[in-house]
Design a protein around this motif. Sequence first.
Motif, mmCIF file in Angstrom:
data_model
loop_
_atom_site.group_PDB
_atom_site.id
_atom_site.type_symbol
_atom_site.label_atom_id
_atom_site.label_comp_id
_atom_site.label_asym_id
_atom_site.label_seq_id
_atom_site.Cartn_x
_atom_site.Cartn_y
_atom_site.Cartn_z
ATOM 1 N N VAL A 1 0.866 -1.186 0.000
ATOM 2 C CA VAL A 1 0.000 0.000 0.000
ATOM 3 C C VAL A 1 0.894 1.224 0.000
ATOM 4 O O VAL A 1 1.872 1.282 0.766
ATOM 5 C CB VAL A 1 -0.876 0.052 1.274
ATOM 6 C CG1 VAL A 1 -1.674 1.354 1.314
ATOM 7 C CG2 VAL A 1 -1.811 -1.118 1.343
ATOM 8 N N ILE A 2 0.586 2.196 -0.863
ATOM 9 C CA ILE A 2 1.331 3.453 -0.847
ATOM 10 C C ILE A 2 0.361 4.569 -0.476
ATOM 11 O O ILE A 2 -0.598 4.853 -1.204
ATOM 12 C CB ILE A 2 2.009 3.736 -2.206
ATOM 13 C CG1 ILE A 2 2.969 2.581 -2.551
ATOM 14 C CG2 ILE A 2 2.766 5.066 -2.171
ATOM 15 C CD1 ILE A 2 3.643 2.722 -3.917
ATOM 16 N N GLY B 1 3.300 -1.247 4.028
ATOM 17 C CA GLY B 1 2.894 0.114 3.688
ATOM 18 C C GLY B 1 4.113 0.972 3.386
ATOM 19 O O GLY B 1 5.159 0.824 4.035
ATOM 20 N N TYR B 2 3.988 1.846 2.391
ATOM 21 C CA TYR B 2 5.052 2.795 2.067
ATOM 22 C C TYR B 2 4.470 4.198 2.026
ATOM 23 O O TYR B 2 3.320 4.392 1.630
ATOM 24 C CB TYR B 2 5.697 2.446 0.718
ATOM 25 C CG TYR B 2 6.564 1.206 0.810
ATOM 26 C CD1 TYR B 2 7.929 1.311 1.068
ATOM 27 C CD2 TYR B 2 5.992 -0.062 0.687
ATOM 28 C CE1 TYR B 2 8.715 0.180 1.176
ATOM 29 C CE2 TYR B 2 6.765 -1.205 0.802
ATOM 30 C CZ TYR B 2 8.135 -1.078 1.054
ATOM 31 O OH TYR B 2 8.901 -2.205 1.181
ATOM 32 N N GLN B 3 5.284 5.167 2.417
ATOM 33 C CA GLN B 3 4.805 6.534 2.515
ATOM 34 C C GLN B 3 4.899 7.271 1.187
ATOM 35 O O GLN B 3 5.961 7.286 0.556
ATOM 36 C CB GLN B 3 5.620 7.281 3.576
ATOM 37 C CG GLN B 3 5.022 8.628 3.915
ATOM 38 C CD GLN B 3 5.645 9.228 5.148
ATOM 39 O OE1 GLN B 3 6.808 8.966 5.473
ATOM 40 N NE2 GLN B 3 4.882 10.031 5.856
ATOM 41 N N ASN B 4 3.801 7.897 0.799
ATOM 42 C CA ASN B 4 3.824 8.682 -0.436
ATOM 43 C C ASN B 4 4.316 10.106 -0.148
ATOM 44 O O ASN B 4 4.533 10.490 1.008
ATOM 45 C CB ASN B 4 2.441 8.688 -1.107
ATOM 46 C CG ASN B 4 1.357 9.351 -0.269
ATOM 47 O OD1 ASN B 4 1.636 10.089 0.659
ATOM 48 N ND2 ASN B 4 0.101 9.067 -0.586
ATOM 49 N N TYR B 5 4.542 10.857 -1.193
ATOM 50 C CA TYR B 5 4.839 12.278 -1.054
ATOM 51 C C TYR B 5 4.101 12.985 -2.180
ATOM 52 O O TYR B 5 3.532 12.338 -3.069
ATOM 53 C CB TYR B 5 6.349 12.550 -1.088
ATOM 54 C CG TYR B 5 7.067 12.039 -2.311
ATOM 55 C CD1 TYR B 5 7.138 12.815 -3.471
ATOM 56 C CD2 TYR B 5 7.669 10.770 -2.316
ATOM 57 C CE1 TYR B 5 7.794 12.332 -4.611
ATOM 58 C CE2 TYR B 5 8.319 10.284 -3.451
ATOM 59 C CZ TYR B 5 8.379 11.073 -4.587
ATOM 60 O OH TYR B 5 9.016 10.608 -5.710
ATOM 61 N N LEU C 1 10.938 4.966 -1.745
ATOM 62 C CA LEU C 1 9.882 5.277 -0.765
ATOM 63 C C LEU C 1 10.223 4.656 0.581
ATOM 64 O O LEU C 1 10.804 3.573 0.663
ATOM 65 C CB LEU C 1 8.528 4.738 -1.242
ATOM 66 C CG LEU C 1 7.925 5.377 -2.490
ATOM 67 C CD1 LEU C 1 6.529 4.812 -2.740
ATOM 68 C CD2 LEU C 1 7.856 6.889 -2.385
ATOM 69 N N GLN C 2 9.807 5.392 1.617
ATOM 70 C CA GLN C 2 10.091 4.930 2.971
ATOM 71 C C GLN C 2 8.995 3.970 3.446
ATOM 72 O O GLN C 2 7.798 4.254 3.287
ATOM 73 C CB GLN C 2 10.127 6.147 3.888
ATOM 74 C CG GLN C 2 10.934 5.891 5.124
ATOM 75 C CD GLN C 2 11.466 7.196 5.699
ATOM 76 O OE1 GLN C 2 11.086 8.283 5.274
ATOM 77 N NE2 GLN C 2 12.342 7.084 6.662
ATOM 78 N N GLU C 3 9.396 2.861 4.024
ATOM 79 C CA GLU C 3 8.389 1.921 4.536
ATOM 80 C C GLU C 3 7.770 2.486 5.809
ATOM 81 O O GLU C 3 8.449 3.106 6.636
ATOM 82 C CB GLU C 3 9.029 0.547 4.810
ATOM 83 C CG GLU C 3 7.976 -0.488 5.149
ATOM 84 C CD GLU C 3 8.482 -1.926 5.168
ATOM 85 O OE1 GLU C 3 9.659 -2.155 4.827
ATOM 86 O OE2 GLU C 3 7.682 -2.804 5.536
ATOM 87 N N LEU C 4 6.459 2.292 5.946
ATOM 88 C CA LEU C 4 5.760 2.730 7.166
ATOM 89 C C LEU C 4 5.932 1.632 8.212
ATOM 90 O O LEU C 4 5.283 0.593 8.145
ATOM 91 C CB LEU C 4 4.276 2.971 6.863
ATOM 92 C CG LEU C 4 3.967 4.165 5.944
ATOM 93 C CD1 LEU C 4 2.552 4.043 5.384
ATOM 94 C CD2 LEU C 4 4.132 5.479 6.690
ATOM 95 N N LEU C 5 6.822 1.890 9.169
ATOM 96 C CA LEU C 5 7.156 0.846 10.147
ATOM 97 C C LEU C 5 6.457 1.037 11.485
ATOM 98 O O LEU C 5 6.474 0.165 12.345
ATOM 99 C CB LEU C 5 8.675 0.796 10.358
ATOM 100 C CG LEU C 5 9.457 0.372 9.106
ATOM 101 C CD1 LEU C 5 10.950 0.559 9.313
ATOM 102 C CD2 LEU C 5 9.151 -1.068 8.710
ATOM 103 N N THR C 6 5.823 2.204 11.646
ATOM 104 C CA THR C 6 5.064 2.454 12.883
ATOM 105 C C THR C 6 3.715 3.064 12.503
ATOM 106 O O THR C 6 3.599 3.739 11.482
ATOM 107 C CB THR C 6 5.788 3.453 13.820
ATOM 108 O OG1 THR C 6 6.114 4.618 13.056
ATOM 109 C CG2 THR C 6 7.049 2.871 14.408
#
Lengths: 281, 122
Positions: free
Chosen positions: B66-67, B86-90, B106-111
């Motif tokens: 998921v982005i 999950g990955y963070q969009n910009y 993209l940065q993974e959403l780890l929290t």
Amino acid sequence: MKIAVLSGKGGTGKTTVSTNLAYAMGIDYVDFDVEEPNGHIFLKPRDLKESDVNIMTPVIDQDRCTLCNICVETCQFNALVNTGKRILVFEDLCHGCGACSLACPEKAISEYPRKIGVLFEGTYEKADFFSGRMALNEPMAGPIISEIKRRIPKGRDHIVDCSPGTSCNVVKGVDGADYAIMVTEPSVFGLHDLKLAVELVEEMDIPMGIIINRSNEYDPLIEDYAKDSNLRILGKIPFSKAAAKIYSEGKLLIEEPAIKEIFEGIKKQVLEEVDHAISHS
Amino acid sequence: MKIVLTAKGKESSSPVDERFGRAEYFILYDDAAQTYSVINNPGQYENSGAGVKASQIVIDAGAEVVITGSLGPKAFMVLRDAGIRGYQNYSGTLEEMVAAFKEEKLQELLTPGEEVKTRGRS
């Protein structure tokens, strides 16, 4: 006889009117504002008995569950989710309706009582006192209000102090009332929300009258509206330093003779109106 | 691999939506076919539980990734249980996000992000 006190806008004086009028009439007081109950501050009830209010919350037997998804589709509150490995339950989204356990073809769902708040029953100087309070972090007031309603003995005269606004919780408070008292203040905001509340009570076909709190003696803003809408003004509580001081000390305003007289006048009119309402229903 | 992106429009050139549960649209990107398809978000106007409902949509779409902007505690828990990352969009378009994801930018959403509290109605 059941009298509901509501206002639309918060902070207009519902509790001030409810507590003082209940005392003046010598009838039961019921605090339905379970999000922020405060009637006890003024009526100082004794011998309060506290009990839990629970709602039934599902537990999934993962061994029996076949991940058929029927419970997830049945839930109207998104409290259940199928991750493909198991069904997860989000208890704070659950309304306790029980539909999931009824729908489950595998009988994999049982229910346990989860505490969402408490209710209090006791007596104050003149009659009985009922109130409730939501548990911390629990968002549902409805089941607590319904439970308090069930505890009020049938046939007891009582005043219901509703929550602010015109939400489902207010509807629950007004439902079954013989008469509604609309408390307002002479401000544009007060009038705006009064109109919403009047619309609600009209829809429920319950007769009503208005009390103006923090009155400037002449309040054309509210009085013109009342006249146009054919609503009786039952009384005005003056915007006075004396009243504010008594309130801030957690005392009843009727300790002040001048205000006591006002409440005696309100009581007389309310009794007339209720008699009229009951004989015409 | 299938990716769900939260979007403010229905095209691959549409801007991303940083909201997850209340995103305007979900766009399913299928890497094998290189196609974008639209999934409506019926949970957008839910009183509560929008994130949970959105997570179920992502799971049911068969996505592995998921982005989006961030994931609330409930959505985070559900997606993790389902093995979806999950990955963070910009700020940008969906195509740009897909490209950035492939380039591992993209940065993974780890929290989990902050919970958006909604009032339960009864």
